[in-house]
Design a protein around this motif. Structure first.
Motif, PDB file in Angstrom:
ATOM      1  N   LEU A 134      -1.623  21.375  12.655  1.00  0.00           N
ATOM      2  CA  LEU A 134      -2.102  21.789  13.973  1.00  0.00           C
ATOM      3  C   LEU A 134      -3.265  22.768  13.871  1.00  0.00           C
ATOM      4  O   LEU A 134      -4.256  22.653  14.596  1.00  0.00           O
ATOM      5  N   LEU A 135      -3.156  23.738  12.976  1.00  0.00           N
ATOM      6  CA  LEU A 135      -4.228  24.720  12.829  1.00  0.00           C
ATOM      7  C   LEU A 135      -5.500  24.080  12.285  1.00  0.00           C
ATOM      8  O   LEU A 135      -6.608  24.491  12.643  1.00  0.00           O
ATOM      9  N   THR A 136      -5.354  23.076  11.443  1.00  0.00           N
ATOM     10  CA  THR A 136      -6.534  22.356  10.952  1.00  0.00           C
ATOM     11  C   THR A 136      -7.242  21.648  12.100  1.00  0.00           C
ATOM     12  O   THR A 136      -8.470  21.687  12.219  1.00  0.00           O
ATOM     13  N   VAL A 137      -6.488  21.007  12.953  1.00  0.00           N
ATOM     14  CA  VAL A 137      -7.078  20.316  14.111  1.00  0.00           C
ATOM     15  C   VAL A 137      -7.709  21.325  15.057  1.00  0.00           C
ATOM     16  O   VAL A 137      -8.838  21.124  15.548  1.00  0.00           O
ATOM     17  N   ILE A 138      -7.028  22.427  15.303  1.00  0.00           N
ATOM     18  CA  ILE A 138      -7.573  23.452  16.218  1.00  0.00           C
ATOM     19  C   ILE A 138      -8.864  24.036  15.657  1.00  0.00           C
ATOM     20  O   ILE A 138      -9.843  24.201  16.369  1.00  0.00           O
ATOM     21  N   ALA A 139      -8.869  24.333  14.362  1.00  0.00           N
ATOM     22  CA  ALA A 139     -10.067  24.920  13.747  1.00  0.00           C
ATOM     23  C   ALA A 139     -11.244  23.947  13.751  1.00  0.00           C
ATOM     24  O   ALA A 139     -12.389  24.334  13.968  1.00  0.00           O
ATOM     25  N   SER A 140     -10.962  22.672  13.540  1.00  0.00           N
ATOM     26  CA  SER A 140     -12.058  21.695  13.504  1.00  0.00           C
ATOM     27  C   SER A 140     -12.529  21.337  14.906  1.00  0.00           C
ATOM     28  O   SER A 140     -13.629  20.807  15.071  1.00  0.00           O
ATOM     29  N   ASP A 141     -11.719  21.628  15.912  1.00  0.00           N
ATOM     30  CA  ASP A 141     -12.069  21.282  17.285  1.00  0.00           C
ATOM     31  C   ASP A 141     -12.950  22.343  17.947  1.00  0.00           C
ATOM     32  O   ASP A 141     -13.603  22.077  18.930  1.00  0.00           O
ATOM     33  N   THR A 142     -12.942  23.535  17.401  1.00  0.00           N
ATOM     34  CA  THR A 142     -13.718  24.621  18.041  1.00  0.00           C
ATOM     35  C   THR A 142     -15.091  24.758  17.463  1.00  0.00           C
ATOM     36  O   THR A 142     -15.476  24.188  16.503  1.00  0.00           O
TER      37      THR A 142
END
Length: 142
Positions: A134-142
């Motif tokens: 989840l944190l990987t997706v959140i970091a790549s989305d911002t």
């Protein structure tokens, strides 16, 4: 801008509490609630003009099938058959019939499958593996 940051931090705190604090089945139950609400909103945004429970039910069943290592192919095929039968049964297709079929097929694929994968990650590999994803997706989305 400040409101967006505050709401993001609030959601992050809720996700952390659910993923770390609840058992795998607790996480699945919370995910099913979120999936039902998301599918309802998806159907309303598409202005499907139909009962939004159909999209919610198909998305919830798909999520549960993936989360419990069920036969997701069978579930998705059953959704396809039911939606096609309803569309054909309504007679000559118009825009509303096509829109309703699209929402009924889109909700399980667009909402149910990703949520089921999240639940399966939590069940199979634990909360920390899920948080890493989840944190990987959140970091790549911002």
């Amino acid at each position: 801008m400040l409101t967006r940051i505050a709401s993001g931090l609030t959601l992050l705190a809720i996700v952390l509490a659910v993923v770390i604090g609840l058992s795998p089945w607790g996480t699945i139950v919370m995910a099913l609630v979120v999936v039902a609400l998301a599918a309802d909103e998806f159907a309303q945004l598409a202005r499907a003009g139909t009962d939004t429970r159909e999209a919610g039910l198909s998305a919830v069943v798909t999520t549960l099938a993936i989360a419990t290592n069920g036969l997701v192919q069978v579930v998705l095929f059953a959704v396809l058959v039911v939606v096609a039968a309803r569309a054909v049964g309504r007679g000559r297709p118009d825009q509303d019939v096509i829109r309703q079929a699209g929402v009924a097929l889109g909700a399980p694929v667009y909402i149910g499958v990703p949520a089921g994968i999240v639940c399966a990650l939590r069940t199979e590999f634990g909360p920390w593996a899920l948080l890493a994803g989840l944190l990987t997706v959140i970091a790549s989305d911002t």
